[in-house]
Design a protein around this motif. Structure first.
Motif, mmCIF file in Angstrom:
data_model
loop_
_atom_site.group_PDB
_atom_site.id
_atom_site.type_symbol
_atom_site.label_atom_id
_atom_site.label_comp_id
_atom_site.label_asym_id
_atom_site.label_seq_id
_atom_site.Cartn_x
_atom_site.Cartn_y
_atom_site.Cartn_z
ATOM 1 N N MET A 98 -20.130 -2.566 1.559
ATOM 2 C CA MET A 98 -19.009 -2.066 0.761
ATOM 3 C C MET A 98 -17.847 -1.657 1.657
ATOM 4 O O MET A 98 -16.687 -1.951 1.409
ATOM 5 N N ALA A 99 -18.211 -0.976 2.751
ATOM 6 C CA ALA A 99 -17.176 -0.529 3.685
ATOM 7 C C ALA A 99 -16.474 -1.710 4.320
ATOM 8 O O ALA A 99 -15.262 -1.696 4.519
ATOM 9 N N SER A 100 -17.273 -2.761 4.650
ATOM 10 C CA SER A 100 -16.668 -3.936 5.277
ATOM 11 C C SER A 100 -15.731 -4.640 4.314
ATOM 12 O O SER A 100 -14.689 -5.173 4.712
ATOM 13 N N ASP A 101 -16.096 -4.666 3.011
ATOM 14 C CA ASP A 101 -15.219 -5.278 2.016
ATOM 15 C C ASP A 101 -13.906 -4.510 1.909
ATOM 16 O O ASP A 101 -12.824 -5.113 1.813
ATOM 17 N N SER A 102 -13.970 -3.195 1.929
ATOM 18 C CA SER A 102 -12.764 -2.373 1.851
ATOM 19 C C SER A 102 -11.880 -2.599 3.072
ATOM 20 O O SER A 102 -10.654 -2.717 2.965
ATOM 21 N N THR A 103 -12.513 -2.668 4.235
ATOM 22 C CA THR A 103 -11.765 -2.900 5.466
ATOM 23 C C THR A 103 -11.071 -4.251 5.429
ATOM 24 O O THR A 103 -9.906 -4.392 5.819
ATOM 25 N N ARG A 104 -11.804 -5.255 4.941
ATOM 26 C CA ARG A 104 -11.227 -6.604 4.850
ATOM 27 C C ARG A 104 -10.030 -6.627 3.906
ATOM 28 O O ARG A 104 -9.010 -7.251 4.185
ATOM 29 N N LEU A 105 -10.155 -5.947 2.780
ATOM 30 C CA LEU A 105 -9.062 -5.902 1.815
ATOM 31 C C LEU A 105 -7.835 -5.202 2.392
ATOM 32 O O LEU A 105 -6.698 -5.648 2.204
ATOM 33 N N LEU A 106 -8.067 -4.100 3.116
ATOM 34 C CA LEU A 106 -6.951 -3.365 3.697
ATOM 35 C C LEU A 106 -6.253 -4.165 4.783
ATOM 36 O O LEU A 106 -5.023 -4.147 4.906
ATOM 37 N N LEU A 107 -7.034 -4.865 5.594
ATOM 38 C CA LEU A 107 -6.452 -5.676 6.661
ATOM 39 C C LEU A 107 -5.653 -6.851 6.106
ATOM 40 O O LEU A 107 -4.660 -7.276 6.685
ATOM 41 N N GLY A 108 -6.092 -7.364 4.965
ATOM 42 C CA GLY A 108 -5.409 -8.509 4.361
ATOM 43 C C GLY A 108 -4.230 -8.132 3.498
ATOM 44 O O GLY A 108 -3.501 -9.013 3.024
ATOM 45 N N HIS A 109 -4.022 -6.833 3.288
ATOM 46 C CA HIS A 109 -2.935 -6.388 2.422
ATOM 47 C C HIS A 109 -1.852 -5.718 3.251
ATOM 48 O O HIS A 109 -2.073 -4.677 3.854
ATOM 49 N N LYS A 110 -0.695 -6.325 3.299
ATOM 50 C CA LYS A 110 0.432 -5.771 4.055
ATOM 51 C C LYS A 110 1.488 -5.277 3.062
ATOM 52 O O LYS A 110 2.095 -6.076 2.345
ATOM 53 N N GLU A 111 1.670 -3.961 3.003
ATOM 54 C CA GLU A 111 2.654 -3.398 2.099
ATOM 55 C C GLU A 111 4.031 -3.381 2.753
ATOM 56 O O GLU A 111 4.166 -3.109 3.940
ATOM 57 N N LYS A 112 5.031 -3.680 1.946
ATOM 58 C CA LYS A 112 6.400 -3.715 2.434
ATOM 59 C C LYS A 112 7.167 -2.534 1.833
ATOM 60 O O LYS A 112 7.738 -2.627 0.765
ATOM 61 N N HIS A 113 7.119 -1.427 2.549
ATOM 62 C CA HIS A 113 7.840 -0.242 2.107
ATOM 63 C C HIS A 113 8.946 0.064 3.108
ATOM 64 O O HIS A 113 8.772 -0.095 4.322
ATOM 65 N N PHE A 114 10.073 0.519 2.567
ATOM 66 C CA PHE A 114 11.177 0.895 3.438
ATOM 67 C C PHE A 114 10.962 2.330 3.917
ATOM 68 O O PHE A 114 10.884 3.256 3.120
ATOM 69 N N THR A 115 10.853 2.530 5.234
ATOM 70 C CA THR A 115 10.481 3.838 5.775
ATOM 71 C C THR A 115 11.561 4.441 6.682
ATOM 72 O O THR A 115 11.302 5.430 7.355
ATOM 73 N N ALA A 116 12.737 3.839 6.702
ATOM 74 C CA ALA A 116 13.803 4.349 7.576
ATOM 75 C C ALA A 116 14.860 5.080 6.762
ATOM 76 O O ALA A 116 16.055 4.972 7.020
ATOM 77 N N GLY A 117 14.423 5.842 5.773
ATOM 78 C CA GLY A 117 15.354 6.513 4.876
ATOM 79 C C GLY A 117 16.282 7.482 5.573
ATOM 80 O O GLY A 117 17.474 7.555 5.251
ATOM 81 N N ASP A 118 15.757 8.250 6.547
ATOM 82 C CA ASP A 118 16.588 9.234 7.243
ATOM 83 C C ASP A 118 17.693 8.554 8.049
ATOM 84 O O ASP A 118 18.835 9.015 8.079
ATOM 85 N N VAL A 119 17.347 7.455 8.704
ATOM 86 C CA VAL A 119 18.340 6.732 9.503
ATOM 87 C C VAL A 119 19.422 6.155 8.603
ATOM 88 O O VAL A 119 20.627 6.249 8.901
ATOM 89 N N VAL A 120 19.004 5.543 7.492
ATOM 90 C CA VAL A 120 19.975 4.962 6.558
ATOM 91 C C VAL A 120 20.880 6.048 5.997
ATOM 92 O O VAL A 120 22.095 5.863 5.854
ATOM 93 N N ARG A 121 20.293 7.198 5.660
ATOM 94 C CA ARG A 121 21.101 8.314 5.149
ATOM 95 C C ARG A 121 22.154 8.730 6.165
ATOM 96 O O ARG A 121 23.318 8.964 5.807
ATOM 97 N N ASP A 122 21.781 8.802 7.452
ATOM 98 C CA ASP A 122 22.734 9.185 8.494
ATOM 99 C C ASP A 122 23.826 8.134 8.649
ATOM 100 O O ASP A 122 25.002 8.471 8.820
#
Length: 239
Positions: free
Chosen positions: A1-25
């Motif tokens: 079960m753990a290996s399946d979860s690890t495989r799913l996480l490794l295969g899933h790349k989320e695209k979130h914008f994380t430079a909010g502070d820099v953009v705000r500046d």
């Protein structure tokens, strides 16, 4: 079960914008840089002074404005970091002195997510065995505070200052090439509006907002602010 979860996480790349502070500046610096020097230059153009004098005054304003804005960004980020450290120390003391109360607060927080006492009890127990994780949990979920980056204050100051200089040079460029101030002013209006549209479009691309709408909104707000500042400059001249 753990290996399946690890495989799913490794295969899933989320695209979130994380430079909010820099953009705000960047937004803060460029927006002010585009509007304030433009209003100053336009106001002086109405006074029928030569382009060279407007350029000198504009460059002086850009230099002073970038320092002022950068210092403001530095102090704001520094205050945020100091506030985080004060709250961190207070939370550490509470975990040591009133651990049962703090543990009850964990349960209260988790209950807001729909967990029942028998469901969150193991989580509370696990956190109590790990003081650092417990502290991190309380800072994030009780106080809503994220640990600031160590270099955030310096980076914020430099980002805002450089963005202000870049934005401030745009409305002044026509005065470099056009000797007659009135003609330079009309060119500056066109260049500044084009820059606001471009900047708004790029901002929309980075933040996930609709780029065209972001461009129009940015240009409209910038034009409105510039018009207000220009009107005030003309009113002062009339006194």
């Amino acid at each position: 079960m753990a290996s399946d979860s690890t495989r799913l996480l490794l295969g899933h790349k989320e695209k979130h914008f994380t430079a909010g502070d820099v953009v705000r500046d960047v937004i803060m610096g460029v927006s002010d840089g585009l509007t304030v020097p433009f209003a100053l230059a336009a106001g002086l153009s109405g006074a029928k002074v030569p382009s060279s004098l407007i350029l000198v005054a504009g460059l002086a304003e850009v230099a002073a404005g970038s320092i002022s804005m950068g210092l403001g960004g530095y102090l704001a980020a520094k205050s945020e970091a100091e506030h985080y450290q004060r709250e961190l120390k207070r939370e550490q003391d509470e975990i040591i002195n009133v651990p049962d109360t703090e543990a009850a607060e964990i349960g209260e927080i988790l209950s807001k997510y729909g967990l029942e006492p028998h469901e969150y009890a193991p989580v509370v127990s696990a956190l109590r065995k790990n003081p650092q994780a417990w502290l991190d949990f309380m800072m994030r979920f009780e106080l809503g505070l994220e640990k600031p980056e160590p270099r955030r204050a310096i980076e914020s100051a430099l980002t805002i200052a450089i963005a202000y200089v870049v934005g401030g040079l745009v409305p002044l460029l026509p005065y470099v090439f056009i000797p007659r101030a009135q003609n330079a002013m009309f060119t500056s209006i066109g260049v500044t509006l084009a820059a606001l549209l471009f900047f708004g479009y790029i901002k929309g691309q980075f933040t996930g907002h609709r780029p065209v709408l972001s461009a129009v909104q940015t240009a409209f707000i910038g034009a409105l602010a510039s018009a207000a500042a220009f009107a005030m400059a003309k009113a002062v001249q009339a006194i």
